[in-house]
Design a protein around this motif. Structure first.
Motif, PDB file in Angstrom:
ATOM      1  N   GLY A  61     -11.577  46.806  13.961  1.00  0.00           N
ATOM      2  CA  GLY A  61     -12.741  47.718  14.901  1.00  0.00           C
ATOM      3  C   GLY A  61     -12.572  47.495  16.258  1.00  0.00           C
ATOM      4  N   LEU A  62     -13.564  48.205  16.994  1.00  0.00           N
ATOM      5  CA  LEU A  62     -12.920  48.707  18.828  1.00  0.00           C
ATOM      6  C   LEU A  62     -13.932  47.264  19.346  1.00  0.00           C
ATOM      7  CD1 LEU A  62     -14.055  52.066  19.328  1.00  0.00           C
ATOM      8  CD2 LEU A  62     -11.429  51.451  18.785  1.00  0.00           C
ATOM      9  N   ALA A  63     -13.929  46.726  20.571  1.00  0.00           N
ATOM     10  CA  ALA A  63     -14.255  45.681  20.755  1.00  0.00           C
ATOM     11  C   ALA A  63     -15.497  46.527  21.983  1.00  0.00           C
ATOM     12  CB  ALA A  63     -12.973  45.488  21.875  1.00  0.00           C
ATOM     13  N   ASP A  64     -16.922  44.597  21.884  1.00  0.00           N
ATOM     14  CA  ASP A  64     -17.112  45.285  22.948  1.00  0.00           C
ATOM     15  C   ASP A  64     -17.022  44.418  24.461  1.00  0.00           C
ATOM     16  OD1 ASP A  64     -19.845  45.735  21.451  1.00  0.00           O
ATOM     17  OD2 ASP A  64     -18.523  44.191  19.955  1.00  0.00           O
ATOM     18  N   ALA A  65     -16.242  43.982  24.194  1.00  0.00           N
ATOM     19  CA  ALA A  65     -16.195  43.756  25.800  1.00  0.00           C
ATOM     20  C   ALA A  65     -14.229  42.457  25.772  1.00  0.00           C
ATOM     21  CB  ALA A  65     -16.664  41.824  26.094  1.00  0.00           C
ATOM     22  N   ILE A  66     -13.626  42.811  26.718  1.00  0.00           N
ATOM     23  CA  ILE A  66     -12.106  42.345  26.539  1.00  0.00           C
ATOM     24  C   ILE A  66     -12.352  41.760  27.926  1.00  0.00           C
ATOM     25  CG2 ILE A  66      -9.627  43.146  26.791  1.00  0.00           C
ATOM     26  CD1 ILE A  66     -10.163  45.772  25.480  1.00  0.00           C
ATOM     27  N   ALA A  82      -3.160  48.653  30.785  1.00  0.00           N
ATOM     28  CA  ALA A  82      -4.229  49.033  30.415  1.00  0.00           C
ATOM     29  C   ALA A  82      -4.285  50.543  29.439  1.00  0.00           C
ATOM     30  CB  ALA A  82      -4.022  49.489  31.324  1.00  0.00           C
ATOM     31  N   ALA A  83      -3.046  50.572  28.406  1.00  0.00           N
ATOM     32  CA  ALA A  83      -3.285  51.580  27.020  1.00  0.00           C
ATOM     33  C   ALA A  83      -3.872  51.115  26.252  1.00  0.00           C
ATOM     34  CB  ALA A  83      -1.892  52.379  27.525  1.00  0.00           C
ATOM     35  N   GLY A  84      -3.777  49.998  26.153  1.00  0.00           N
ATOM     36  CA  GLY A  84      -3.664  49.187  24.675  1.00  0.00           C
ATOM     37  C   GLY A  84      -5.480  49.076  25.513  1.00  0.00           C
ATOM     38  N   ILE A  85      -6.240  48.515  25.972  1.00  0.00           N
ATOM     39  CA  ILE A  85      -7.256  48.680  26.775  1.00  0.00           C
ATOM     40  C   ILE A  85      -8.239  49.704  26.473  1.00  0.00           C
ATOM     41  CG2 ILE A  85      -8.803  47.871  28.486  1.00  0.00           C
ATOM     42  CD1 ILE A  85      -6.967  45.844  29.361  1.00  0.00           C
ATOM     43  N   ALA A  86      -7.502  51.298  27.411  1.00  0.00           N
ATOM     44  CA  ALA A  86      -7.770  52.318  26.671  1.00  0.00           C
ATOM     45  C   ALA A  86      -8.341  52.158  24.927  1.00  0.00           C
ATOM     46  CB  ALA A  86      -7.438  52.944  27.405  1.00  0.00           C
ATOM     47  N   ALA A  87      -7.642  51.814  24.138  1.00  0.00           N
ATOM     48  CA  ALA A  87      -6.752  52.025  22.607  1.00  0.00           C
ATOM     49  C   ALA A  87      -8.410  51.388  22.159  1.00  0.00           C
ATOM     50  CB  ALA A  87      -5.803  52.042  22.520  1.00  0.00           C
ATOM     51  N   LEU A  88      -8.572  50.194  22.729  1.00  0.00           N
ATOM     52  CA  LEU A  88      -8.996  49.014  21.877  1.00  0.00           C
ATOM     53  C   LEU A  88     -11.072  49.028  22.593  1.00  0.00           C
ATOM     54  CD1 LEU A  88      -9.604  46.950  19.867  1.00  0.00           C
ATOM     55  CD2 LEU A  88      -8.222  45.056  21.777  1.00  0.00           C
ATOM     56  N   LEU A  89     -11.031  49.357  23.353  1.00  0.00           N
ATOM     57  CA  LEU A  89     -12.339  49.292  23.960  1.00  0.00           C
ATOM     58  C   LEU A  89     -13.365  50.263  23.086  1.00  0.00           C
ATOM     59  CD1 LEU A  89     -13.510  47.170  26.043  1.00  0.00           C
ATOM     60  CD2 LEU A  89     -13.462  49.228  27.653  1.00  0.00           C
ATOM     61  N   LYS A  90     -14.363  50.238  22.580  1.00  0.00           N
ATOM     62  CA  LYS A  90     -15.570  50.961  22.661  1.00  0.00           C
ATOM     63  C   LYS A  90     -15.903  52.052  23.985  1.00  0.00           C
ATOM     64  CE  LYS A  90     -18.034  48.022  18.984  1.00  0.00           C
ATOM     65  NZ  LYS A  90     -19.016  47.770  18.765  1.00  0.00           N
ATOM     66  N   PRO A  91     -16.864  53.167  23.706  1.00  0.00           N
ATOM     67  CA  PRO A  91     -17.194  53.837  24.374  1.00  0.00           C
ATOM     68  C   PRO A  91     -17.662  53.243  25.634  1.00  0.00           C
ATOM     69  CG  PRO A  91     -17.715  54.773  22.124  1.00  0.00           C
ATOM     70  CD  PRO A  91     -17.102  53.023  22.204  1.00  0.00           C
ATOM     71  N   ASP A  92     -19.012  51.942  24.978  1.00  0.00           N
ATOM     72  CA  ASP A  92     -19.842  51.613  26.220  1.00  0.00           C
ATOM     73  C   ASP A  92     -19.257  50.079  26.651  1.00  0.00           C
ATOM     74  OD1 ASP A  92     -21.615  53.621  26.533  1.00  0.00           O
ATOM     75  OD2 ASP A  92     -22.261  53.711  24.784  1.00  0.00           O
ATOM     76  N   GLY A  93     -17.741  49.672  25.991  1.00  0.00           N
ATOM     77  CA  GLY A  93     -17.726  48.829  26.158  1.00  0.00           C
ATOM     78  C   GLY A  93     -17.233  48.317  27.568  1.00  0.00           C
ATOM     79  N   ARG A 157     -15.546  52.853  30.699  1.00  0.00           N
ATOM     80  CA  ARG A 157     -14.800  54.105  30.196  1.00  0.00           C
ATOM     81  C   ARG A 157     -15.268  54.710  31.743  1.00  0.00           C
ATOM     82  NH1 ARG A 157     -11.792  54.529  26.382  1.00  0.00           N
ATOM     83  NH2 ARG A 157     -11.980  53.272  24.177  1.00  0.00           N
ATOM     84  N   THR A 158     -14.452  56.052  32.164  1.00  0.00           N
ATOM     85  CA  THR A 158     -15.170  55.985  32.721  1.00  0.00           C
ATOM     86  C   THR A 158     -16.314  57.123  33.129  1.00  0.00           C
ATOM     87  OG1 THR A 158     -12.824  57.341  34.069  1.00  0.00           O
ATOM     88  CG2 THR A 158     -14.128  58.676  34.569  1.00  0.00           C
ATOM     89  N   GLY A 159     -16.937  56.724  33.959  1.00  0.00           N
ATOM     90  CA  GLY A 159     -18.723  57.683  33.204  1.00  0.00           C
ATOM     91  C   GLY A 159     -19.630  56.992  32.156  1.00  0.00           C
ATOM     92  N   ARG A 160     -19.092  55.947  32.147  1.00  0.00           N
ATOM     93  CA  ARG A 160     -19.960  55.675  31.033  1.00  0.00           C
ATOM     94  C   ARG A 160     -21.142  54.696  32.178  1.00  0.00           C
ATOM     95  NH1 ARG A 160     -19.810  58.189  25.906  1.00  0.00           N
ATOM     96  NH2 ARG A 160     -21.182  56.334  25.369  1.00  0.00           N
ATOM     97  N   ARG A 161     -20.502  54.375  32.906  1.00  0.00           N
ATOM     98  CA  ARG A 161     -22.125  53.152  33.408  1.00  0.00           C
ATOM     99  C   ARG A 161     -21.396  52.896  34.859  1.00  0.00           C
ATOM    100  NH1 ARG A 161     -22.587  48.324  30.522  1.00  0.00           N
ATOM    101  NH2 ARG A 161     -21.434  48.164  28.516  1.00  0.00           N
ATOM    102  N   ALA A 162     -22.484  53.005  35.462  1.00  0.00           N
ATOM    103  CA  ALA A 162     -22.989  53.313  36.793  1.00  0.00           C
ATOM    104  C   ALA A 162     -22.064  52.533  37.423  1.00  0.00           C
ATOM    105  CB  ALA A 162     -24.001  53.659  37.144  1.00  0.00           C
ATOM    106  N   ALA A 163     -21.475  52.104  39.441  1.00  0.00           N
ATOM    107  CA  ALA A 163     -20.986  51.321  39.845  1.00  0.00           C
ATOM    108  C   ALA A 163     -21.882  50.450  40.162  1.00  0.00           C
ATOM    109  CB  ALA A 163     -19.977  52.335  40.694  1.00  0.00           C
ATOM    110  N   ASP A 164     -22.301  49.424  40.246  1.00  0.00           N
ATOM    111  CA  ASP A 164     -23.181  48.318  41.008  1.00  0.00           C
ATOM    112  C   ASP A 164     -22.968  48.451  42.722  1.00  0.00           C
ATOM    113  OD1 ASP A 164     -23.630  45.842  43.009  1.00  0.00           O
ATOM    114  OD2 ASP A 164     -24.729  45.583  40.406  1.00  0.00           O
ATOM    115  N   PRO A 165     -23.645  48.928  43.696  1.00  0.00           N
ATOM    116  CA  PRO A 165     -24.222  49.003  45.046  1.00  0.00           C
ATOM    117  C   PRO A 165     -23.184  48.717  45.424  1.00  0.00           C
ATOM    118  CG  PRO A 165     -26.432  49.099  44.484  1.00  0.00           C
ATOM    119  CD  PRO A 165     -25.127  48.391  43.021  1.00  0.00           C
TER     120      PRO A 165
END
Length: 308
Positions: A61-66, A82-93, A157-165
């Protein structure tokens, strides 16, 4: 589900295993991977790329954290990783990795971070640009003291989490430091050449005076220093190191003998060249007897100087 790239002997993942957190280490060295398995760390012997990532996703299954610690900078094909990480990471990982930091290398003239295993020296600016094409955004950075200055990068993932200030401030600092400008690296080159000149002048003077100089720490970084500067057995009698597998051998290129730490203690030199400078604080605390005997340290980061 936590995945670590370059998991080594399981030193990090064993803590996840102890807490019954589902995990998988990716370690290409078969003997090291076996050592991790012996500690109860689930480990796959493989190089990580897009193909490996898809196979892991199918099986686990997909990873919560890499996670990756001092690994990403060693991998030539960063796009495949980077492509492998994109394939393995959960939407909110999240992806979290750390490596020696380019900004510290430039600021301190710590050019010994440049050696064969370090394919890359990262900054927040470069990490942001390298991973963005794969749909991964840098959202935070955390400076680390290890290895003479490292940086931890956190991506999502792009747009899933806000950047830290604080990320904006970090990027601004890097622009102020000139990490985007070629002239910064030309100045870094000149600083490296000045450091080499100053260190060799000090070592030549010591040799002319008949002073005994011993290197402290046969590190990977020391190979860069010794060969770039042109240090020879005329300048440094031997290099002291506590690692048994290094003892009785010679430094690459210059062929300076590597001898046990006991040889350093048995007959203190006049000067110890601190090759393992990233551990200066604990080494100075440990070697009070050397200093009490009149020994001096010769250091070269950020500048060449004697430390009584």
């Amino acid at each position: 589900f936590v995945v670590e790239l370059g998991s080594n002997d399981g030193i990090m993942l064993r803590h996840f295993a102890a807490r019954k957190i589902r995990h998988l280490g990716i370690e290409p060295s078969a003997n090291v991977a076996e050592a991790a398995r012996a500690q109860g760390v689930r480990t796959l012997t493989a190089f990580f790329n897009a193909e490996t990532a898809r196979a892991i996703a199918d099986d686990h299954g997909l990873a919560d954290a890499i996670l990756a610690a001092n690994v990403m900078c060693h991998i030539p094909d960063l796009n495949s990783v980077a492509a492998g990480i994109a394939a393995l990471l959960k939407p909110d990982g999240i992806l979290m990795f750390e490596d020696p930091y380019l900004g510290d290398v430039v600021r301190q003239t710590s050019y010994d971070q440049i050696y064969d295993e370090h394919i890359y020296l990262f900054s927040a600016l470069s990490v942001s640009r390298a991973f963005a094409p794969h749909g991964l955004d840098l959202i935070a950075t955390e400076p680390q003291k290890v290895h003479g200055g490292s940086m931890r990068y956190i991506l999502a993932r792009t747009g899933r989490r806000a950047a830290d200030p604080s990320l904006g401030r970090q990027l601004a600092r890097e622009r102020d430091l000139g990490l985007e400008r070629p002239e910064t690296y030309d100045r870094f080159r000149r600083n490296c050449e000045d450091s080499r000149r100053d260190l060799m002048a000090a070592l030549d003077d010591l040799a002319a005076e008949g002073r005994r100089v011993v290197g402290y720490g046969a590190t990977s970084k020391s190979t860069t220093i010794v060969n770039y500067c042109g240090i020879t057995p005329r300048h440094v009698e031997f290099i002291s190191d506590t690692t048994p597998t290094k003892q009785g051998k010679f430094s690459p290129g210059a062929h300076i003998p590597v001898r046990p730490y006991q040889d350093f203690v048995a007959r203190y030199p006049d000067v110890a060249l601190l090759l393992a400078w990233t551990h200066a604080e604990e080494i100075f605390a440990k070697e009070g007897a050397f200093r009490a005997a009149g020994g001096r340290w010769l250091t070269f980061v950020p500048t060449v100087k004697f430390v009584p």
